[in-house]
Write a protein that holds these residues in place. Structure first.
Motif, PDB file in Angstrom:
ATOM      1  N   HIS A  32       5.881   2.102  -2.561  1.00 43.73           N
ATOM      2  CA  HIS A  32       6.337   2.023  -3.952  1.00 43.73           C
ATOM      3  C   HIS A  32       5.790   3.169  -4.792  1.00 43.73           C
ATOM      4  O   HIS A  32       6.329   3.482  -5.846  1.00 43.73           O
ATOM      5  N   LEU A  40      10.404  -5.590  -3.533  1.00 46.76           N
ATOM      6  CA  LEU A  40      10.136  -5.214  -4.921  1.00 46.76           C
ATOM      7  C   LEU A  40       9.884  -6.400  -5.839  1.00 46.76           C
ATOM      8  O   LEU A  40       9.063  -6.340  -6.746  1.00 46.76           O
ATOM      9  N   GLU A  70      -0.714   1.142  -8.076  1.00 46.17           N
ATOM     10  CA  GLU A  70      -0.189   2.490  -7.821  1.00 46.17           C
ATOM     11  C   GLU A  70       0.381   3.141  -9.071  1.00 46.17           C
ATOM     12  O   GLU A  70       0.328   4.352  -9.212  1.00 46.17           O
ATOM     13  N   LYS A 114       6.460  -5.273   1.514  1.00 43.91           N
ATOM     14  CA  LYS A 114       6.559  -6.161   0.361  1.00 43.91           C
ATOM     15  C   LYS A 114       7.798  -5.807  -0.440  1.00 43.91           C
ATOM     16  O   LYS A 114       7.938  -4.664  -0.876  1.00 43.91           O
ATOM     17  N   ILE A 126      10.786   3.126   0.259  1.00 41.93           N
ATOM     18  CA  ILE A 126      10.218   3.147  -1.088  1.00 41.93           C
ATOM     19  C   ILE A 126      10.295   1.792  -1.777  1.00 41.93           C
ATOM     20  O   ILE A 126       9.555   1.528  -2.710  1.00 41.93           O
ATOM     21  N   THR A 127      11.201   0.937  -1.321  1.00 43.20           N
ATOM     22  CA  THR A 127      11.289  -0.369  -1.974  1.00 43.20           C
ATOM     23  C   THR A 127      10.476  -1.442  -1.261  1.00 43.20           C
ATOM     24  O   THR A 127      10.290  -2.528  -1.811  1.00 43.20           O
ATOM     25  N   THR A 128      10.021  -1.155  -0.055  1.00 38.91           N
ATOM     26  CA  THR A 128       9.250  -2.185   0.642  1.00 38.91           C
ATOM     27  C   THR A 128       7.831  -1.765   1.029  1.00 38.91           C
ATOM     28  O   THR A 128       6.971  -2.615   1.202  1.00 38.91           O
TER      29      THR A 128
END
Lengths: 474, 321
Positions: A296, B24, B87, B22, A291-293
């Motif tokens: 999101h 945060l 998003e 990616k 969820i952090t990379t």
């Protein structure tokens, strides 16, 4: 006589622990030979030498006379030299004359500790005694619980150099004969110098390509007795405070001794909690990385903003940060095991609190990462099996790696892989995931939950073909 | 074989997985996106969330002018040094001009974005919002209005796509800001840049079940709808609109049958007027979808199932009469 003594010295490689005592018994010269490290000098002095010294009457069969005189339950006459060498290292004193044959007299020195309380498989309720390194004591602890002739104990020895005694225990009226035969065959196939511990056998008898334990170890006599009554086989190994339970199912790893000493609802709750902890332990770091990379969008904006703030100024990518934290935790755990208990507490505080806080203050690690890894690590410790904890650790790494590359897709691939691996495993021919997959009634009621089995208490039909019903058969 | 497989998996992982990776701190979360068009250029305004430990709600506004939306996005990436993520877009503001001319292009743009949802709410404005107006405030205003008055309602981008594909008229909440930036709500008709008036807006939301509580005066009587549902059915013979409602009445009249008749006649008349004036094409499409071989649309009939929960006699209203 001298030739025989020389023969012993040669066979023992002139070991300095070999004591040779010559004396006259009933006008005949006899030699007593023993290992001073394995034999009790008190027994030799008080019950052998003193009794022999007063024997003056001539006799034709000296060995028979000695057998009648000495107050020992285990005196045997043997003609083979090789047998006497084995007995010598089993803690026997060897007595011989110029004539043919040897007399072996048991005079073992007790090198064992007493029955102590459980160290690792701690339970709030239930008995507190645990197995020791003494085979007979361990067998006694089980016999004490199952006072029936149906409990069969077969013995054999393994180890070219150690000749370690192994007892194969099972209930003849419950256990499948094929299972016993398979275990015996596997034991006979083992070629090894020495068996230091039960884990040596566990390693050699387990599924080769499985990280999860397919043989369970326990230090609790009550758990071993439970297993016997389930129709399982228990292997007791001399010099090991752990016994092996065969076969072992995946659901068994979620059971603790406490489970059978409290109400079903409490047991069900804690078992479901353990199942949740199992998944949490494996998947939480991977989910956090996902969820952090990658994904999101899988969390709400408020949480995401919180995570962004926490990760500010952290110089490492999230994956590297996770690996760093996991390794730091593993080092801490390893040092905690090795450090003497008196200094262990201060090291735990230093490692757990001060280092963690310092790492966050220094901006090397984000607080959330510490939380995630700590929850994941703590969750794995709800299990008592070290093999299980290790399996969780490797799968945690593997799925973390997949999640780093593929995000939640990777996590899902890892989940499917884990389930497939578990479904593919078997323990001595029994499906590892049973009674869940395939579903085995009535055993499913005592798997990840514990429900009332009704009036008829039935055993696992996979294991107990002969006597399915518990208690008095109706 | 195993080694080959291992290397194949490793290569696949290295060359495919990292594409979406990616951290945060490298992403730019857009909370508010405003799109306008001037002549042939697009004017985009992004509110990027740049939280700090001191202020987690900190936003930074960036404006870009460019020839197409993709170029705008890329330019913004270069200027903000963050990969733009839509998003968590909280609100999309479109101006009358862009909705008139470029709606299909906009729909395509958002559907093609890998990192964008389409469930965000959309409002329409004459001009781009000035700095200082927050998405939270705007959305809360619309929600409260929808709940209490029924003039405005939340319309998501998904609703727009669906309505567009069905070729129905699209209505968006239109907020007119006074000079003091105080929001006033109305529904704006997108296609013809025609605004519904207050009463029509309420009836429109009522018709689409967007608001369930509506109050109105008729013949010195106040009707308060406390719960309602409107259902439209198309058969070979007709289009039937069924209105189920529970109402409370404040009146000097006590005749239940009479009051019920007044209520139903009034509602039918007003709805009919709305449908004729603004939703005619909606019913034309609805008819075509259900009866593709029928040339002429049949009449719309109304069915009422009204439950009067309470009649309260008010002497004050009798005096007025």
């Amino acid at each position: 006589m001298n030739d025989k003594i020389e023969q012993f010295k040669k066979a023992c490689g002139n070991s300095t622990d070999l004591v040779i005592r010559r004396m006259k018994v009933a006008s005949k010269e006899v030699c007593i030979l023993f290992s001073e490290v394995l034999v009790s000098s008190e027994i030799v002095n008080d019950f052998i030498l003193k009794r022999l010294a007063v024997m003056t009457e001539d006799t034709r069969d000296l060995f028979e006379k000695i057998r009648e005189t000495l107050p020992s339950s285990n005196i045997q006459k043997t003609m083979e030299f090789s047998d006497t060498i084995q007995k010598l290292y089993d803690g026997f004193a060897i007595l011989f004359t110029e004539e043919e044959g040897y007399l072996t007299i048991e005079a073992k020195l007790s090198l064992d500790r007493g029955v102590e309380s459980v160290e690792n498989e701690v339970a709030i309720l239930g008995p507190k005694d645990s197995f020791t390194e003494n085979l007979n004591k361990n067998l006694g602890l089980m016999r004490k619980r199952i006072r029936t002739s149906n409990l069969v104990i077969q013995s054999m020895s393994i180890g070219e150099e150690s000749h370690t005694k192994i007892a194969i225990c099972y209930m003849k009226d419950i256990c499948k004969e094929e299972l016993v035969e398979e275990i015996l065959q596997k034991l006979q196939e083992i070629s090894i110098d020495i068996i230091m511990d039960a884990t040596y056998l566990k390693e050699r008898m387990s599924e080769k390509d499985s990280l999860f334990p397919t043989i369970h170890t326990t230090e609790r006599p009550d758990m071993a007795s439970f297993a016997l009554l389930e129709g399982k086989v228990v292997l007791v190994i001399d010099n090991s405070p752990y016994v092996l339970i065969i076969p072992t199912f995946f659901t068994d790893l979620f059971h603790t001794p406490d489970d059978y000493y409290q109400k079903n609802i409490n047991t069900t709750f804690t078992r479901l909690l353990r199942l949740f902890a199992f998944f949490l332990s494996i998947f939480l770091p991977a989910y956090y990385i996902s969820i952090t990379t990658h994904n999101h969008n899988a969390i709400s904006l408020d949480i995401l903003i919180n995570l962004i703030v926490q990760r500010q100024n952290v110089p490492f990518p999230a994956f590297f940060e996770a690996i760093l934290m996991i390794l730091a935790f593993e080092i801490l755990r390893e040092s905690d095991i090795r450090i003497p208990s008196k200094t262990g507490t201060s090291v735990s505080i230093l490692g757990g609190l001060i280092l963690g806080d310092a790492a966050v203050s220094a901006g090397i690690i984000s607080p959330m990462m510490i939380l995630v890894i700590a929850i994941s690590a703590i969750s794995s410790f709800v299990f008592t099996s070290t093999t299980m904890i290790n399996a969780i650790r490797y799968y945690r790494f593997f799925i973390l790696f997949l999640a780093t590359f593929f995000g939640l897709y990777g996590l899902f691939i890892g989940f499917v892989f884990l389930i497939l691996r578990l479904a593919r495993l078997n323990s001595f021919g029994f499906f590892y995931l049973s009674p869940v997959a395939p579903i085995i009634t009535p055993e499913i009621k005592d798997s990840f939950v514990r429900l009332s089995k009704g009036k008829k208490q039935l055993r696992n039909p996979l294991l107990a073909e002969k006597k399915m019903e518990r208690g008095k058969s109706s | 074989m195993k080694r080959k497989l291992f290397f194949l998996i490793l290569i696949l992982m290295l060359f495919t997985g990292c594409d979406t990776y990616k951290d945060l701190d490298k992403i730019g979360l857009v909370s508010l996106l405003q799109i306008d068009k001037k002549e042939n250029d697009y004017l985009l305004s992004f509110d990027i969330i740049t939280p700090t430990k001191e202020d987690e709600q900190k936003r930074e506004r960036l404006q870009i002018t460019c020839s197409n939306l993709d170029t705008c996005r890329d330019t913004l990436y270069l200027e903000s040094n963050h990969r733009i993520y839509l998003e968590h877009l909280e609100l999309l503001v479109l101006t009358n001009r862009i909705t008139k001319e470029d709606l299909p292009y906009l729909i395509n743009f958002f559907l093609e974005q890998k990192n964008s949802r389409t469930s965000f709410p959309v409002i329409m404005q004459k001009e781009l919002l000035k700095e200082g107006s927050t998405t939270d405030e705007i959305l809360r205003f619309i929600e409260v209005n929808q709940e209490e008055m029924g003039i405005l309602s939340i319309v998501s981008f998904d609703d727009i796509i669906q309505t567009y594909l069905q070729k129905d008229p699209i209505y968006l909440p239109y907020l007119a800001f006074s000079e003091k930036e105080k929001a006033l709500g109305m529904m704006g008709m997108l296609d013809e840049n025609d605004l519904l008036n207050k009463e029509e807006s309420i009836l429109y939301n009522f018709f689409l079940n967007q608001t369930k509580t509506v109050s109105f005066f008729q013949e010195d009587t106040q009707f308060s709808i406390i719960d309602s549902s409107v259902d439209t059915k198309v058969s070979e013979k007709e289009i039937t609109i069924t209105i189920n409602s529970s109402i409370q009445i404040l009146s000097c009249e006590e005749n239940k049958i009479k009051l019920k008749r007044i209520y139903e006649e009034y509602l039918q008349e007003k709805l009919k007027s709305l449908l004729d004036n603004h939703l005619s094409s909606y019913f034309d499409h609805l008819w075509k979808r259900h009866q593709p071989f029928s040339k002429e649309r049949k009449e719309i009939s109304f069915q009422f199932h009204t439950n009067i929960e309470k009649i309260q006699k008010e002497a004050f209203l009798c005096k007025i009469k």
